[in-house]
Design a protein around this motif. Structure first.
Motif, PDB file in Angstrom:
ATOM      1  N   ARG A 105      55.085  50.026 -37.940  1.00  0.00           N
ATOM      2  CA  ARG A 105      56.309  50.815 -37.797  1.00  0.00           C
ATOM      3  C   ARG A 105      55.915  52.272 -37.937  1.00  0.00           C
ATOM      4  O   ARG A 105      54.933  52.595 -38.600  1.00  0.00           O
ATOM      5  CB  ARG A 105      57.334  50.433 -38.865  1.00  0.00           C
ATOM      6  N   ASP A 149      63.530  47.045 -43.444  1.00  0.00           N
ATOM      7  CA  ASP A 149      63.753  46.323 -42.193  1.00  0.00           C
ATOM      8  C   ASP A 149      62.462  45.653 -41.727  1.00  0.00           C
ATOM      9  O   ASP A 149      62.467  44.517 -41.234  1.00  0.00           O
ATOM     10  CB  ASP A 149      64.255  47.310 -41.132  1.00  0.00           C
ATOM     11  N   TYR A 150      61.357  46.353 -41.909  1.00  0.00           N
ATOM     12  CA  TYR A 150      60.031  45.830 -41.564  1.00  0.00           C
ATOM     13  C   TYR A 150      59.733  44.564 -42.358  1.00  0.00           C
ATOM     14  O   TYR A 150      59.302  43.539 -41.803  1.00  0.00           O
ATOM     15  CB  TYR A 150      59.008  46.919 -41.874  1.00  0.00           C
ATOM     16  N   LYS A 153      62.297  41.626 -41.322  1.00  0.00           N
ATOM     17  CA  LYS A 153      62.032  41.045 -40.006  1.00  0.00           C
ATOM     18  C   LYS A 153      60.695  40.323 -39.943  1.00  0.00           C
ATOM     19  O   LYS A 153      60.464  39.512 -39.044  1.00  0.00           O
ATOM     20  CB  LYS A 153      62.099  42.137 -38.939  1.00  0.00           C
ATOM     21  N   SER A 154      59.817  40.623 -40.902  1.00  0.00           N
ATOM     22  CA  SER A 154      58.547  39.901 -40.988  1.00  0.00           C
ATOM     23  C   SER A 154      58.701  38.587 -41.735  1.00  0.00           C
ATOM     24  O   SER A 154      57.763  37.798 -41.817  1.00  0.00           O
ATOM     25  CB  SER A 154      57.491  40.774 -41.681  1.00  0.00           C
ATOM     26  N   SER A 205      63.483  42.707 -49.764  1.00  0.00           N
ATOM     27  CA  SER A 205      63.827  42.801 -48.345  1.00  0.00           C
ATOM     28  C   SER A 205      65.166  43.488 -48.128  1.00  0.00           C
ATOM     29  O   SER A 205      65.460  43.958 -47.021  1.00  0.00           O
ATOM     30  CB  SER A 205      63.849  41.406 -47.715  1.00  0.00           C
TER      31      SER A 205
END
Length: 229
Positions: A105, A149-150, A153-154, A205
């Motif tokens: 990102r 968000d990274y 979403k991971s 998260s």
């Protein structure tokens, strides 16, 4: 044909020089002395000749000579060992680059990379630093949202970030030693450290921060400053 042969020999010489320079660049200790000097006590002697056949008649094939004494060049074994170490380090670096290419990102100023290797806090710091970065320091809402968000979403729940109070209990700072004056995003009721063991910080998260014990192992996020053009 003569000019082609000369060109071929010249190219072979260039390749040999490049190979030696590559070995030196890996930090290998090549002994500059001639092989005959290094192995002076281990001369390679030819085996004895086989018996000759009778004169005028086809000779009987001579017996196979004994193998010469093998040179015990310990210094070159050391070089081979150093090559093995260098190759192992190169493989580790290539793995890191491959993982980075798979997903990062970025903002206008920084790249963020989620390292999917479980390490404790200090190991995470070292991992980022030796690659030219730092453990991620979300110093504003935009950076915090991007990292959260990274992580989400991971498919992960928590990661180490570059915040701790290792120097002074209760006084949290980023890993570049700047204080949390302008931004923080603590989970409700945090930080709470009744026993004084939770000196490092994880990001959930959801983007919220929680103080945790530094010896625990988990994934983490590195940040890298973009080079100015």
């Amino acid at each position: 044909m003569g000019s082609f042969g000369a060109l071929l020999r010249r190219n072979q010489s260039v390749l040999l020089v490049l190979f030696l320079l590559q070995i030196q660049s890996l930090g290998l200790d090549m002994d500059s002395r001639p092989t005959t000097e290094v192995c002076a006590t281990h001369t390679i002697a030819p085996g004895p000749k086989g018996d000759k056949g009778e004169k005028g008649l086809p000779g009987i094939p001579g017996g196979k000579g004994k193998a010469g004494t093998v040179c015990d060049c310990g210094r070159y074994r050391k070089v081979v060992g150093q090559l093995d170490i260098s190759v192992a380090r190169l493989k580790t670096s290539m793995k890191f680059v491959k993982n980075v290419i798979a997903g990062i990102r970025e903002t206008e100023e920084k790249f963020y990379y989620l390292v999917q290797e479980e390490k404790n806090y200090r190991e995470s710091l070292t991992h980022c630093r030796i690659r030219g970065g730092m453990l991620a320091m979300p110093k504003d809402e935009a950076a915090n949202t991007l990292i959260a968000d990274y992580v989400a979403k991971s498919g992960f729940f928590r990661v180490f970030i570059g915040v701790n109070d290792l120097e002074k209990e209760g006084q949290y700072v980023f890993t570049d030693n700047t204080p949390l004056q302008n931004y923080s995003n603590w989970k409700e009721g945090e930080p709470s450290d009744p026993y004084g063991h939770e000196d490092c910080v994880e990001m959930l998260s959801s983007g919220r921060w929680n103080d945790t014990e530094c010896h625990l192992t988990m994934y983490f996020v590195c940040e890298f400053v973009k080079k100015k053009k």
